[in-house]
Design a protein around this motif. Sequence first.
Motif, PDB file in Angstrom:
ATOM      1  N   ASN B  35       0.853  -1.192   0.000  1.00 28.03           N
ATOM      2  CA  ASN B  35       0.000   0.000   0.000  1.00 28.03           C
ATOM      3  C   ASN B  35       0.882   1.233   0.000  1.00 28.03           C
ATOM      4  N   PHE B  37       0.821   5.540   0.876  1.00 27.44           N
ATOM      5  CA  PHE B  37       0.107   6.597   1.592  1.00 27.44           C
ATOM      6  C   PHE B  37       0.729   7.948   1.257  1.00 27.44           C
ATOM      7  N   PRO B  45      -1.974  10.672   7.404  1.00 26.17           N
ATOM      8  CA  PRO B  45      -1.756   9.973   6.132  1.00 26.17           C
ATOM      9  C   PRO B  45      -3.087   9.618   5.472  1.00 26.17           C
ATOM     10  N   LEU B  47      -4.689   6.939   2.335  1.00 27.36           N
ATOM     11  CA  LEU B  47      -4.427   5.819   1.438  1.00 27.36           C
ATOM     12  C   LEU B  47      -4.441   6.293  -0.010  1.00 27.36           C
ATOM     13  N   TYR B  50      -3.668   0.780  -2.994  1.00 28.34           N
ATOM     14  CA  TYR B  50      -3.747  -0.431  -2.195  1.00 28.34           C
ATOM     15  C   TYR B  50      -3.599  -1.666  -3.073  1.00 28.34           C
TER      16      TYR B  50
END
Lengths: 117, 110
Positions: B35, B37, B45, B47, B50
């Motif tokens: 992932n 960030f 943070p 996302l 992913y």
Amino acid sequence: QVQLVQSGAEVKKPGASVKVSCKASGYTFTTYDINWVRQATGQGLEWVGWMNPNSGNTGYAQKFQGRVTLTRDNAITTAYMELSDLRSDDTAVYYCTRGRPSNFDPWGQGTLVTVSS
Amino acid sequence: QSVLTQPPSASGAPGQRVTISCSGGPSNIGNNAVNWFQQLPGTAPKLLIYINNERPSGVPDRFSGSKSGTSASLAISGLQSEDEADYYCAAWDDSLDSHVFGTGTKVTVL
């Protein structure tokens, strides 16, 4: 919308304990893990541990084993991180974030924990 | 110390393409999803990518991820001033039984 709201900043003395809360809303609390991550000022991200709100199962980074406890209160959809025997290098912003089956999304706003004598 | 290694900085002019590497090992990137960030100054943070190369809804397609063996990469094309941020890779590590984060890369738009 999915949201994680954390408790406010804390100032603690060395050797004390701190308990940070993370209130979840906008989804079924028991169907996603909650992870905790910390970040010292100017430093990178450091994983603390995870908790499954349904089973209560937990996993901790080896560095924090014996000092950190993750719990939850499903009735109020709130997760907690308690860190004991605080040291000055525990001073950091602590974040909660929704884990499996999500992928650390979203994150709480962060809670600054300052350890100072 | 982090087990995933990233370059400390990367930069590019507006509109250019920037690539950030993330080097790990068989127990983390080699065997688990990666992932990515984005952390804007003073914020939590967020996302960005992913499962190696999937974008959450709302993330512009200027951001893309890839993985090969024990390394992963994040590419930002059409660089914009709002992309100035710190970027972190992350993966589960089977040997440590822990999530691990990269060392972080600060992206500057010139």
